[in-house]
Design an enzyme around this catalytic site. Sequence first.
Site, short mmCIF file in Angstrom:
data_model
loop_
_atom_site.label_atom_id
_atom_site.label_comp_id
_atom_site.label_asym_id
_atom_site.label_seq_id
_atom_site.Cartn_x
_atom_site.Cartn_y
_atom_site.Cartn_z
N ARG A 182 16.65 47.07 -0.73
CA ARG A 182 17.49 47.27 -1.91
C ARG A 182 16.63 47.12 -3.16
NH1 ARG A 182 23.19 44.30 -3.62
NH2 ARG A 182 21.97 42.38 -3.43
N ASP A 464 24.62 34.64 -4.70
CA ASP A 464 23.65 35.42 -5.45
C ASP A 464 24.20 35.61 -6.86
OD1 ASP A 464 25.48 37.50 -5.35
OD2 ASP A 464 24.26 38.78 -4.05
#
EC number: 2.3.3.9
Length: 551
Positions: A182, A464
């Site tokens: 990613r 996150d």
Amino acid sequence: MTAEQLVAQYSKNETEQPQSAKQSDLVINGPDIAGQEQILNSGALALLESLCSQFAGDVPQLLAKRKEKQARIDAGELPDFLPETRAIRDGDWAIRGIPEDLTDRRVEITGPVDRKMIINALNANVKVFMADFEDSLAPSWQKVIEGQINLRDAVRGDIEFTAPATGKQYKLNPDPAVLIARVRGLHLIEKHIEFKGTAIPGGLFDFAMYFYHNYHQLLAKNSGPYFYIPKLESHIEARWWAKVFAFVEERFCLKPGTIKCTCLIETLPAVFEMDEILYELRSNIVALNCGRWDYIFSYIKTLKRHADRVLPDRQAVTMDTNFLSAYSRLLIKTCHKRGALAMGGMAAFIPAKDEATNQQVLQKVRGDKELEARNGHDGTWVAHPGLADTAMAIFNDYIGGDKTNQLHITRDVDAPIRAADLLEPCDGERTEAGMRLNIRIAVQYIEAWIQGNGCVPIYGLMEDAATAEISRTSIWQWIQHGKSLSNGKLVTKELFRNMLEEELVNVQNELGEERYQSGQFAKAAELFEQITTSDELVDFLTLPGYELLTA
């Protein structure tokens, strides 16, 4: 070799070419990191320079279009499906296809590009590991370079790690999970590399380095250069990525569609353009993903000036609420109509050491994953290897042993999902306990992030950046619209500042004096206070956070 020497060598290589060859416009400003000369070699830098020359200049325009659209929404307009692209939504077309090793993605694990994490994730009972340069990575120059080294070693199969404290050794199992990288979103820069005096897009750097160093080995293993693309807000941005992929495929004499991507639908604007995003990327795309935590954050951010769309406590905004259920079902229906996989969202829980508590954790994960599988998702995310077996068992039950996904579920019997369904306000309380929890979580996450750690265990969840984003934007919105808590207290800047001061003491008591004093909690609290009490909402906390991040 220092960064300056490396750039000089690269420039020297360029000037040794015929007179018509252009001198490099790339400048590396980052500190010297061990092994970076292997990543920033002349071939990789030549690709990066070409990409910057062709595409970096478009990014400010794409970001400006976001602001223009947001200004219209702030003025009262609501997001909706685009009338000018109705023909694409109504058309009969499909994506190019899905490589064999990406047809079965029933469980994926995600995490940053830490060396130990990569090994454990690739060895877990999952189909895919998403190695993350975005929301679970605080992108210091060292972390970014070491991450590329780690992924290169993982692709070659010779990655190993020995824990300094215990001497425990980690190495890859014979049949690791499929690797997907990613990259960073379009809003994030890589300040340690400049092109013609301007910091380059972080995602372009991540993409170029991972592709260049790994595509040949991946193709030789019957896999390929696979990517997750985050934070898209429109099909115009998807078109930009499609051009990047096509450019690189042609440059390296690869068949069109060799590069494959999965796009996260984690912004409210993007959910209205899913067909169009698939269409623009139809040669390269294989799936869309419900990035639901960032989606909640985007719902708040996009509708920040709409007093009738204020969300309650974060804990009350679950996937069975109407606007999130509509989002999940529309994504499945859209993907399967076009031959693309529809990935579910994250289970952020961490297994507990206490057996009774752990059973409660697993029960919550089961409920979440059963809902996704029953809806028709082809796979799901977990944040910890200890949850992989639970998620895998559920998707095995729904998919069965004779299939690899649920592409056969069309959801054609569903009633049409309207814009109003995707925007429906969510009921629930705004509690003082919820606000205080948001404060404690956000402070702890921001403190970890500015010290270089973007993936943080807090109160039994692997957090996150999305969690901190929800926490601070919720409070910001409550302040802006003069909302009251369930106990009658008016949410004001003064109330927030008082609670922040009190919760800092509680965090100090929870973590202990030594950990608190050795950390960056004062700096984290200052940043949190600034972006939460600002009259204009800061788009992403990682933007001012990046300026505080250790180089």
